[in-house]
Design a protein around this motif. Structure first.
Motif, PDB file in Angstrom:
ATOM      1  N   VAL A  47      -6.328   1.027   4.694  1.00  0.00           N
ATOM      2  CA  VAL A  47      -5.041   0.777   4.032  1.00  0.00           C
ATOM      3  C   VAL A  47      -4.271  -0.305   4.786  1.00  0.00           C
ATOM      4  CG1 VAL A  47      -2.778   1.786   3.497  1.00  0.00           C
ATOM      5  CG2 VAL A  47      -4.872   3.049   2.956  1.00  0.00           C
ATOM      6  N   HIS A  48      -4.248  -0.208   6.110  1.00  0.00           N
ATOM      7  CA  HIS A  48      -3.524  -1.180   6.938  1.00  0.00           C
ATOM      8  C   HIS A  48      -4.106  -2.588   6.773  1.00  0.00           C
ATOM      9  CE1 HIS A  48      -0.881  -2.329  10.199  1.00  0.00           C
ATOM     10  NE2 HIS A  48      -1.890  -2.848  10.870  1.00  0.00           N
ATOM     11  N   LEU A  49      -5.410  -2.701   6.817  1.00  0.00           N
ATOM     12  CA  LEU A  49      -6.048  -4.019   6.689  1.00  0.00           C
ATOM     13  C   LEU A  49      -5.875  -4.604   5.289  1.00  0.00           C
ATOM     14  CD1 LEU A  49      -9.311  -3.478   8.756  1.00  0.00           C
ATOM     15  CD2 LEU A  49      -7.337  -4.893   9.369  1.00  0.00           C
ATOM     16  N   CYS A  50      -6.007  -3.777   4.264  1.00  0.00           N
ATOM     17  CA  CYS A  50      -5.801  -4.270   2.887  1.00  0.00           C
ATOM     18  C   CYS A  50      -4.362  -4.730   2.687  1.00  0.00           C
ATOM     19  CB  CYS A  50      -6.157  -3.189   1.866  1.00  0.00           C
ATOM     20  SG  CYS A  50      -7.914  -2.935   1.663  1.00  0.00           S
ATOM     21  N   ALA A  51      -3.410  -3.923   3.120  1.00  0.00           N
ATOM     22  CA  ALA A  51      -2.005  -4.303   2.971  1.00  0.00           C
ATOM     23  C   ALA A  51      -1.703  -5.576   3.760  1.00  0.00           C
ATOM     24  CB  ALA A  51      -1.101  -3.154   3.414  1.00  0.00           C
ATOM     25  N   ALA A  52      -2.279  -5.702   4.956  1.00  0.00           N
ATOM     26  CA  ALA A  52      -2.083  -6.917   5.756  1.00  0.00           C
ATOM     27  C   ALA A  52      -2.654  -8.129   5.023  1.00  0.00           C
ATOM     28  CB  ALA A  52      -2.731  -6.759   7.132  1.00  0.00           C
ATOM     29  N   ALA A  53      -3.825  -7.971   4.438  1.00  0.00           N
ATOM     30  CA  ALA A  53      -4.441  -9.079   3.687  1.00  0.00           C
ATOM     31  C   ALA A  53      -3.573  -9.471   2.495  1.00  0.00           C
ATOM     32  CB  ALA A  53      -5.845  -8.681   3.225  1.00  0.00           C
ATOM     33  N   PHE A  54      -3.051  -8.495   1.778  1.00  0.00           N
ATOM     34  CA  PHE A  54      -2.186  -8.788   0.623  1.00  0.00           C
ATOM     35  C   PHE A  54      -0.909  -9.496   1.065  1.00  0.00           C
ATOM     36  CE2 PHE A  54      -3.954  -4.659  -1.417  1.00  0.00           C
ATOM     37  CZ  PHE A  54      -5.133  -5.306  -1.738  1.00  0.00           C
ATOM     38  N   PHE A  55      -0.297  -8.996   2.139  1.00  0.00           N
ATOM     39  CA  PHE A  55       0.956  -9.564   2.625  1.00  0.00           C
ATOM     40  C   PHE A  55       0.746 -10.982   3.159  1.00  0.00           C
ATOM     41  CE2 PHE A  55       4.598  -9.126   5.876  1.00  0.00           C
ATOM     42  CZ  PHE A  55       5.547  -9.530   4.955  1.00  0.00           C
ATOM     43  N   ILE A  56      -0.248 -11.145   4.001  1.00  0.00           N
ATOM     44  CA  ILE A  56      -0.518 -12.460   4.571  1.00  0.00           C
ATOM     45  C   ILE A  56      -0.952 -13.434   3.482  1.00  0.00           C
ATOM     46  CG2 ILE A  56      -2.041 -13.748   6.137  1.00  0.00           C
ATOM     47  CD1 ILE A  56      -2.082 -11.148   7.870  1.00  0.00           C
ATOM     48  N   GLY A  57      -1.787 -12.971   2.557  1.00  0.00           N
ATOM     49  CA  GLY A  57      -2.218 -13.827   1.451  1.00  0.00           C
ATOM     50  C   GLY A  57      -1.051 -14.280   0.593  1.00  0.00           C
ATOM     51  N   GLY A  58      -0.123 -13.364   0.331  1.00  0.00           N
ATOM     52  CA  GLY A  58       1.053 -13.715  -0.462  1.00  0.00           C
ATOM     53  C   GLY A  58       1.922 -14.747   0.224  1.00  0.00           C
ATOM     54  N   VAL A  59       2.163 -14.551   1.513  1.00  0.00           N
ATOM     55  CA  VAL A  59       2.985 -15.502   2.258  1.00  0.00           C
ATOM     56  C   VAL A  59       2.260 -16.838   2.387  1.00  0.00           C
ATOM     57  CG1 VAL A  59       4.092 -15.992   4.482  1.00  0.00           C
ATOM     58  CG2 VAL A  59       4.263 -13.709   3.481  1.00  0.00           C
ATOM     59  N   PHE A  60       0.961 -16.807   2.665  1.00  0.00           N
ATOM     60  CA  PHE A  60       0.188 -18.051   2.761  1.00  0.00           C
ATOM     61  C   PHE A  60       0.248 -18.819   1.442  1.00  0.00           C
ATOM     62  CE2 PHE A  60      -3.644 -20.532   2.153  1.00  0.00           C
ATOM     63  CZ  PHE A  60      -3.670 -21.303   3.306  1.00  0.00           C
ATOM     64  N   PHE A  61       0.029 -18.117   0.338  1.00  0.00           N
ATOM     65  CA  PHE A  61       0.071 -18.760  -0.975  1.00  0.00           C
ATOM     66  C   PHE A  61       1.435 -19.388  -1.223  1.00  0.00           C
ATOM     67  CE2 PHE A  61       1.106 -18.549  -5.515  1.00  0.00           C
ATOM     68  CZ  PHE A  61       0.114 -19.362  -6.031  1.00  0.00           C
ATOM     69  N   GLU A  62       2.479 -18.659  -0.903  1.00  0.00           N
ATOM     70  CA  GLU A  62       3.821 -19.174  -1.149  1.00  0.00           C
ATOM     71  C   GLU A  62       4.135 -20.391  -0.290  1.00  0.00           C
ATOM     72  OE1 GLU A  62       8.395 -17.566  -1.430  1.00  0.00           O
ATOM     73  OE2 GLU A  62       6.747 -16.141  -1.433  1.00  0.00           O
ATOM     74  N   VAL A  63       3.785 -20.329   0.995  1.00  0.00           N
ATOM     75  CA  VAL A  63       4.126 -21.422   1.924  1.00  0.00           C
ATOM     76  C   VAL A  63       3.245 -22.649   1.717  1.00  0.00           C
ATOM     77  CG1 VAL A  63       4.129 -22.095   4.374  1.00  0.00           C
ATOM     78  CG2 VAL A  63       5.092 -19.895   3.674  1.00  0.00           C
ATOM     79  N   MET A  64       1.949 -22.430   1.601  1.00  0.00           N
ATOM     80  CA  MET A  64       1.009 -23.558   1.625  1.00  0.00           C
ATOM     81  C   MET A  64       0.646 -24.101   0.242  1.00  0.00           C
ATOM     82  SD  MET A  64       0.823 -23.877   4.827  1.00  0.00           S
ATOM     83  CE  MET A  64      -0.440 -25.107   4.994  1.00  0.00           C
TER      84      MET A  64
END
Length: 146
Positions: A9-26
């Motif tokens: 759960v922790h790794l999936c949520a981290a991937a979703f959160f980081i992916g969302g921020v990466f997509f938004e920023v980059m």
């Protein structure tokens, strides 16, 4: 078995959160600049509404599982600088709290009408940088020893 589920759960949520921020920023912030003002504002509003509804659950899962996982290391966290693992874990926790502080800052800025594109971008870049450091620390915890 519970530890494995929490880790998943922790790794999936981290991937979703980081992916969302990466997509938004980059990606999104650069692509949106090519749109006229009105469609850009419509896109921003629609994405913001959706992101807020999804990211609250992602953050809850990420931090909830993170706290549960950290509980397993509570004895080590009593003296975190006694081992390399504990030192890296406490640094990771510090960054996680910093990111959560950024999240609260964004909520406050939005509610007070003080959010603007420059502030949003700066906060997103800061969060993305800290997330990348957390990923590095997560791997370093199991590889580095001193």
């Amino acid at each position: 078995m519970m530890y494995l589920l929490l880790k998943f759960v922790h790794l999936c949520a981290a991937a979703f959160f980081i992916g969302g921020v990466f997509f938004e920023v980059m990606i999104l912030s650069w692509a949106a600049r090519q749109l006229p003002v009105e469609p850009r504002e419509q896109l921003s509003k629609a994405l913001g509404q959706r992101a807020r509804s999804v990211m609250h659950w992602v953050i809850l899962a990420l931090y909830g599982a993170g706290v549960a996982l950290a509980w397993n290391y509570r004895a080590m966290l009593a003296d975190p600088f006694a081992s390399s693992f504990g030192t890296l874990l406490i640094l990771k926790i510090f960054l996680a709290f910093s990111i959560f502080g950024h999240f609260l800052l964004v909520v406050w800025l939005m509610r007070t009408g003080r959010i603007n594109p420059a502030r949003s971008r700066m906060i997103h870049l800061s969060v993305l940088t800290q997330m990348l450091l957390i990923i590095f620390l997560a791997k370093a915890m199991v590889i580095l020893t001193w």
